[in-house]
Design a protein around this motif. Sequence first.
Motif, PDB file in Angstrom:
ATOM      1  N   UNK A  69       2.459   1.295  -9.008  1.00 36.15           N
ATOM      2  CA  UNK A  69       1.153   1.734  -9.487  1.00 36.15           C
ATOM      3  C   UNK A  69       0.323   2.336  -8.354  1.00 36.15           C
ATOM      4  N   UNK A  70       0.435   1.776  -7.149  1.00 37.73           N
ATOM      5  CA  UNK A  70      -0.259   2.358  -5.999  1.00 37.73           C
ATOM      6  C   UNK A  70       0.327   3.729  -5.649  1.00 37.73           C
ATOM      7  N   UNK A 120       0.838  -1.197   0.000  1.00 40.51           N
ATOM      8  CA  UNK A 120       0.000   0.000   0.000  1.00 40.51           C
ATOM      9  C   UNK A 120       0.870   1.242   0.000  1.00 40.51           C
ATOM     10  N   UNK A 121       0.254   2.369  -0.320  1.00 37.68           N
ATOM     11  CA  UNK A 121       0.955   3.650  -0.386  1.00 37.68           C
ATOM     12  C   UNK A 121      -0.010   4.762  -0.044  1.00 37.68           C
ATOM     13  N   UNK A 122       0.450   5.722   0.745  1.00 31.43           N
ATOM     14  CA  UNK A 122      -0.373   6.893   1.040  1.00 31.43           C
ATOM     15  C   UNK A 122       0.510   8.129   1.157  1.00 31.43           C
ATOM     16  N   UNK A 123       0.011   9.228   0.664  1.00 32.61           N
ATOM     17  CA  UNK A 123       0.707  10.508   0.746  1.00 32.61           C
ATOM     18  C   UNK A 123       0.445  11.105   2.121  1.00 32.61           C
ATOM     19  N   UNK A 174      10.818   9.124 -13.614  1.00 35.10           N
ATOM     20  CA  UNK A 174      11.647   7.981 -13.997  1.00 35.10           C
ATOM     21  C   UNK A 174      11.225   6.724 -13.253  1.00 35.10           C
ATOM     22  N   UNK A 175      10.936   6.868 -11.966  1.00 36.76           N
ATOM     23  CA  UNK A 175      10.488   5.713 -11.175  1.00 36.76           C
ATOM     24  C   UNK A 175       9.191   5.144 -11.731  1.00 36.76           C
ATOM     25  N   UNK A 176       8.212   6.005 -11.986  1.00 37.15           N
ATOM     26  CA  UNK A 176       6.935   5.524 -12.499  1.00 37.15           C
ATOM     27  C   UNK A 176       7.092   4.906 -13.891  1.00 37.15           C
ATOM     28  N   UNK A 177       7.961   5.487 -14.716  1.00 37.71           N
ATOM     29  CA  UNK A 177       8.175   4.952 -16.066  1.00 37.71           C
ATOM     30  C   UNK A 177       8.758   3.549 -16.019  1.00 37.71           C
ATOM     31  N   UNK A 178       9.746   3.354 -15.148  1.00 40.53           N
ATOM     32  CA  UNK A 178      10.427   2.062 -15.073  1.00 40.53           C
ATOM     33  C   UNK A 178       9.619   1.011 -14.332  1.00 40.53           C
ATOM     34  N   UNK A 179       8.992   1.408 -13.239  1.00 44.66           N
ATOM     35  CA  UNK A 179       8.409   0.416 -12.335  1.00 44.66           C
ATOM     36  C   UNK A 179       6.919   0.164 -12.545  1.00 44.66           C
ATOM     37  N   UNK A 180       6.244   1.019 -13.297  1.00 43.53           N
ATOM     38  CA  UNK A 180       4.855   0.738 -13.673  1.00 43.53           C
ATOM     39  C   UNK A 180       4.803   0.007 -15.017  1.00 43.53           C
ATOM     40  N   UNK A 181       5.913  -0.513 -15.423  1.00 44.19           N
ATOM     41  CA  UNK A 181       6.072  -1.165 -16.731  1.00 44.19           C
ATOM     42  C   UNK A 181       5.893  -2.678 -16.598  1.00 44.19           C
ATOM     43  N   UNK A 182       5.385  -3.360 -17.616  1.00 48.32           N
ATOM     44  CA  UNK A 182       5.227  -4.815 -17.539  1.00 48.32           C
ATOM     45  C   UNK A 182       6.519  -5.570 -17.262  1.00 48.32           C
ATOM     46  N   UNK A 183       7.683  -4.986 -17.607  1.00 52.44           N
ATOM     47  CA  UNK A 183       8.950  -5.668 -17.353  1.00 52.44           C
ATOM     48  C   UNK A 183       9.330  -5.679 -15.880  1.00 52.44           C
ATOM     49  N   UNK A 184       8.730  -4.816 -15.070  1.00 55.99           N
ATOM     50  CA  UNK A 184       9.090  -4.739 -13.653  1.00 55.99           C
ATOM     51  C   UNK A 184       8.628  -5.992 -12.918  1.00 55.99           C
TER      52      UNK A 184
END
Length: 267
Positions: free
Chosen positions: A157-158, A3-6, A138-148
């Motif tokens: 994604x959260x 989970x993630x929260x701001x 950069x984090x969202x580009x790399x880690x929201x990717x199907x390769x992650x």
Amino acid sequence: MINARVIADSISTAGARITTMVIRFPRFILAEFNTHRQFSRNAASSRAIPTAKIIRQVEEAPALPVFWGKNQAGMQAWSEMSPGDRGVAEEIWLQARDLAVIKAKELLSIDCHKQIVNRILEPWITTTVLVTATEWKNFFTLRCHPDAQPEMRALAEMMRDAFDKSRPSKVPEGGWHIPFGDKMPIDVSDSDRLKIATARAARLSYESFDGETSLSKDLELHDRLASSGHWSPFEHAASALSDPLKRSGNFEGWDQYRKFFPGESGR
């Protein structure tokens, strides 16, 4: 489990945004998460938390893979095991957990220190991380990717959803982004609020940061951290700059609280 929260989100009058999140995820992807150098972070330490507490967590809510990939060549598993095989795999994963708990208890029985004992429990631990950054793309580009890795993708994604839904507060030049600031007494000065936020970031390594504020204990811990050179908890608070592109540490457009201390770089 993931989970993630701001908990703090600010934007300067110059247009630079800084966001602090509390995230939770399986510890087995922590090293992968830590490769992102734009992030300031403090994480719960499996070295510092009592073994009995960790055993309770891995018995009651163990970390599990979110995708049981079928074996194939390459780094990614594109297809998942059959439902029947997934059930068997999870059972084996938990049997390994049970054996690790038995061996951890045996080590405790001969007075082995938790900094050793806790390591054999790590595959089943979920960890909490405080993370602050001004650059997320950069984090969202790399880690929201199907390769992650699936667990990392689920976390990213959260985090992206939490980031997109959050509405940052406007902060004037010289004003402060202070995590946990909304949980502090309104009559506390900015100077002390910075110290409380720093102490709470540090306490994340061994306990919850959501407890009652003890100003005297927070001030004491803040000063002790500064005198001993433990600077990472000082990286989450920041002051708004007039230039949105000016860098301070790993931040852009914000002057990191850590940089207000002479010699913080060790030179």
